[in-house]
Motif scaffolding. Structure first.
Motif, PDB file in Angstrom:
ATOM      1  N   ASP A  17       0.838  -1.204   0.000  1.00  0.00           N
ATOM      2  CA  ASP A  17       0.000   0.000   0.000  1.00  0.00           C
ATOM      3  C   ASP A  17       0.869   1.249   0.000  1.00  0.00           C
ATOM      4  O   ASP A  17       0.623   2.205  -0.717  1.00  0.00           O
ATOM      5  CB  ASP A  17      -0.884   0.020   1.252  1.00  0.00           C
ATOM      6  N   ARG A  18       1.892   1.179   0.853  1.00  0.00           N
ATOM      7  CA  ARG A  18       2.768   2.333   0.979  1.00  0.00           C
ATOM      8  C   ARG A  18       3.461   2.605  -0.356  1.00  0.00           C
ATOM      9  O   ARG A  18       3.582   3.734  -0.791  1.00  0.00           O
ATOM     10  CB  ARG A  18       3.790   2.069   2.083  1.00  0.00           C
ATOM     11  N   ARG A  19       3.899   1.489  -0.999  1.00  0.00           N
ATOM     12  CA  ARG A  19       4.605   1.662  -2.265  1.00  0.00           C
ATOM     13  C   ARG A  19       3.666   2.272  -3.314  1.00  0.00           C
ATOM     14  O   ARG A  19       4.035   3.140  -4.075  1.00  0.00           O
ATOM     15  CB  ARG A  19       5.172   0.317  -2.749  1.00  0.00           C
ATOM     16  N   LYS A  20       2.423   1.796  -3.291  1.00  0.00           N
ATOM     17  CA  LYS A  20       1.440   2.302  -4.259  1.00  0.00           C
ATOM     18  C   LYS A  20       1.200   3.804  -4.048  1.00  0.00           C
ATOM     19  O   LYS A  20       1.127   4.582  -4.982  1.00  0.00           O
ATOM     20  CB  LYS A  20       0.110   1.533  -4.081  1.00  0.00           C
ATOM     21  N   ARG A  21       1.093   4.145  -2.770  1.00  0.00           N
ATOM     22  CA  ARG A  21       0.811   5.546  -2.460  1.00  0.00           C
ATOM     23  C   ARG A  21       1.984   6.434  -2.880  1.00  0.00           C
ATOM     24  O   ARG A  21       1.808   7.522  -3.378  1.00  0.00           O
ATOM     25  CB  ARG A  21       0.523   5.702  -0.968  1.00  0.00           C
ATOM     26  N   ARG A  22       3.199   5.907  -2.660  1.00  0.00           N
ATOM     27  CA  ARG A  22       4.382   6.686  -3.047  1.00  0.00           C
ATOM     28  C   ARG A  22       4.433   6.870  -4.549  1.00  0.00           C
ATOM     29  O   ARG A  22       4.762   7.945  -5.036  1.00  0.00           O
ATOM     30  CB  ARG A  22       5.644   5.983  -2.557  1.00  0.00           C
ATOM     31  N   ARG A  23       4.111   5.793  -5.278  1.00  0.00           N
ATOM     32  CA  ARG A  23       4.151   5.908  -6.734  1.00  0.00           C
ATOM     33  C   ARG A  23       3.126   6.944  -7.196  1.00  0.00           C
ATOM     34  O   ARG A  23       3.387   7.767  -8.054  1.00  0.00           O
ATOM     35  CB  ARG A  23       3.870   4.541  -7.380  1.00  0.00           C
ATOM     36  N   PHE A  24       1.955   6.925  -6.548  1.00  0.00           N
ATOM     37  CA  PHE A  24       0.908   7.888  -6.898  1.00  0.00           C
ATOM     38  C   PHE A  24       1.384   9.316  -6.629  1.00  0.00           C
ATOM     39  O   PHE A  24       1.244  10.207  -7.453  1.00  0.00           O
ATOM     40  CB  PHE A  24      -0.355   7.587  -6.091  1.00  0.00           C
ATOM     41  N   LEU A  25       2.003   9.490  -5.452  1.00  0.00           N
ATOM     42  CA  LEU A  25       2.489  10.817  -5.072  1.00  0.00           C
ATOM     43  C   LEU A  25       3.534  11.323  -6.057  1.00  0.00           C
ATOM     44  O   LEU A  25       3.503  12.482  -6.485  1.00  0.00           O
ATOM     45  CB  LEU A  25       3.109  10.760  -3.672  1.00  0.00           C
ATOM     46  N   ALA A  26       4.481  10.424  -6.418  1.00  0.00           N
ATOM     47  CA  ALA A  26       5.553  10.814  -7.335  1.00  0.00           C
ATOM     48  C   ALA A  26       4.968  11.255  -8.662  1.00  0.00           C
ATOM     49  O   ALA A  26       5.366  12.280  -9.231  1.00  0.00           O
ATOM     50  CB  ALA A  26       6.525   9.661  -7.537  1.00  0.00           C
ATOM     51  N   ARG A  27       3.983  10.492  -9.138  1.00  0.00           N
ATOM     52  CA  ARG A  27       3.356  10.837 -10.419  1.00  0.00           C
ATOM     53  C   ARG A  27       2.600  12.155 -10.309  1.00  0.00           C
ATOM     54  O   ARG A  27       2.658  12.988 -11.200  1.00  0.00           O
ATOM     55  CB  ARG A  27       2.397   9.728 -10.852  1.00  0.00           C
TER      56      ARG A  27
END
Lengths: 257, 294
Positions: free
Chosen positions: A5-15
């Motif tokens: 979940d954390r990784r997904k959220r980070r990827r979303f934030l970066a994008r």
């Protein structure tokens, strides 16, 4: 929180950040092409003008020593109007030149260059700041605009002085340069119609026979080759309605910054 | 916000590091400074040369200029001349490719300016609008930072800070940083960097911008001579802008090496994670609670 979940959220934030950044900068470019964004940005001009009037309504522009003068005073914009009418004036040494002052005035009249030289005058060494960023220093002598206005007596409803010039901005000789200022600047002590630069008759390259000096604003306000002053209540019906040739191209009417 | 200021998580705890007001003002600043820099470079491109003194025409060359020189094969190369030394900067400064692929003579390349093309009046419109955003945001920040004691509590170096400045310099040079209890406070170099940018660099940049205004010059006749004249002010404004870029580059580098996501989150949601167990947790909880009340 789970690691995926954390990784997904980070990827979303970066994008989101990347998109916002790129979008903002590409957006600035596209937004510049719209009609509403420049008008929103233009709101800052009113703020700047208001602030300037608050802190420096009648303040004097700095004056310099003769040694500070630029070796040659740069000619910018039109260096020679090049029209037949203007050339005829140059050929007779501006003997047939007449400055026309009309519009919302009680006593419209004309001045020859000699009559202008006999008007109350002022000499000043001032800095000319071009909108492009450069500055040059020169000594100007000219008739005080306040004295000319006193002679024609503006009507109560007059709010601006419009300067109609001899230099065409189109190659076919049309689109004559014009500018306008309000009464704060028109009656300012350093606002003159200059006929001399550095102790000699104003050269053609610098606006002969007469140019405006409105020392607390940028160069494009200092109309060259001035032929006629028109007092108006509004400049909406002149040119494209923004108060000057460059204003019609999107430059600020208030050119104090 | 409703959540507790301090939340225990495995291997440490999370606390509210940045107040909402600070976070909002920080991101407004990011947008304003980015647009100001790029529209400023667009304005610079209208006359890509800098001078020292009262005017640009004093019988001496510019201190910096970006121009094009003709090459023997009939092409042009972009060069940057700094204090008489010529550097070949073709492709970036002086001559660069436009979005359509054509080479054009211009100071800074299109991808560094707002708008892309040489459009002085539009660059000015963006610049002066966001100058007001920066100034109003800056005044709001100052009022908040003083009233909330952010300056006194978080930014002013303590006696311990000054005593440890040598160690802090060594730590920074070795990219060694605290992620324990000490990370809940700004370190001394960080404090000094923020203080210099907030109280020296940004005000000086704004003042030198105002010095270029022929109208604001008249407020106190001749004040611009204090820095050597209007053209000097323009040069200082330019140098300050790049010093701010330098600060941002170091700032972003530090954000990355000390934990990108933790730092970024603390500037978005406010929450910052500290790895070690809180030795002085009650004190921090009190501080967090106090911040929440603001």
């Amino acid at each position: 929180m789970k690691r995926s979940d954390r990784r997904k959220r980070r990827r979303f934030l970066a994008r989101a950040f990347g998109l916002a950044g790129a979008g903002m900068l590409a957006g600035c470019d596209r937004l510049s092409q719209t009609s509403w964004v420049p008008s929103v940005l233009g709101a800052a001009d009113h703020l700047s003008e208001g602030a300037a009037k608050l802190v420096a309504r009648k303040a004097m522009a700095q004056e310099f020593a003769p040694a500070d003068r630029s070796p040659t005073f740069r000619s910018n914009g039109t260096a020679d109007p090049g029209t037949e009418d203007y050339q005829a004036l140059v050929d007779d040494g501006f003997a047939s030149y007449r400055l026309v002052v009309d519009g919302l005035v009680a006593h419209p009249r004309q001045w020859t260059l000699d009559e202008l030289r006999a008007m109350p005058s002022r000499s000043q060494i001032t800095r000319h700041d071009c909108v492009e960023g450069w500055s040059a220093i020169g000594q100007w002598k000219g008739a005080r605009l306040s004295a000319i206005l006193a002679a024609v007596q503006p009507k109560p409803e007059a709010r601006y002085v419009v300067f109609h010039c001899a230099d065409p901005m189109e190659a076919d000789g049309t689109d004559l340069y014009y500018e306008s200022i309000d009464f704060d600047d028109a009656y300012h002590e350093q606002t003159i119609l200059a006929y001399e630069l550095n102790g000699a008759a104003l050269p053609v390259a610098n606006g002969a026979p007469l140019r405006l000096r409105v020392e607390r604003q940028l160069g494009y306000k200092h109309a060259k080759y001035v032929m006629r002053l028109e007092l108006v209540q509004s400049f909406a019906a002149i040119g494209e309605g923004k108060g000057g040739y460059w204003e019609d191209q999107g430059y600020q009417w208030y050119a104090g910054i | 916000m409703a959540d507790a200021a301090v939340v225990r998580v495995e291997g440490g705890y999370t606390y509210r590091r940045h107040a909402l007001a600070l976070r909002v003002m920080h991101w407004i600043n990011v947008v304003a400074l980015t647009i100001l820099l790029m529209s400023g470079l667009g304005i610079f491109n209208a006359h890509p040369a800098l001078y020292w003194g009262l005017s640009s025409y004093q019988g001496k060359p510019p201190v910096l200029s970006m121009t094009a020189v003709a090459t023997p094969d009939g092409d042009r190369r972009g060069v940057t001349v700094v204090l008489g030394h010529t550097f070949d900067t073709d492709g970036v400064f002086g001559v660069s490719k436009q979005p359509n692929g054509q080479r054009a003579i211009r100071g800074f390349p299109w991808w560094l300016t707002i708008p892309d093309q040489l459009w002085l009046s539009m660059s000015r419109a963006w610049h002066f609008f966001f100058a007001w955003v920066l100034v109003l945001n800056g005044l709001a920040y100052l009022a908040w930072a003083i009233a909330s004691r952010h300056v006194a509590r978080d930014l002013a170096p303590t006696r311990t800070d000054w005593a440890g400045i040598g160690r802090s310099i060594a730590d920074h040079l070795k990219f060694r940083h605290d992620d324990g209890e000490a990370a809940t406070r700004y370190n001394v170099l960080q404090k000094l960097a923020y203080l210099v940018v907030i109280f020296v660099l940004l005000p000086l940049t704004i003042l030198m911008g105002l010095a270029m205004s022929p109208r604001i010059d008249t407020v106190f006749t001749g004040w611009v001579d204090l820095v050597g004249g209007r053209q000097s002010a323009r040069t200082i404004h330019f140098i300050c802008a790049w010093l701010i870029v330098l600060f941002v580059a170091i700032h972003v580098f530090q954000v990355i090496v000390t934990g990108l996501w933790n730092n970024l989150r603390s500037m978005i949601t406010g929450r910052f994670h500290v790895r070690t167990a809180p030795a002085a947790q009650p004190a921090i909880a009190a501080e967090g609670g106090e911040r929440e009340a603001q």
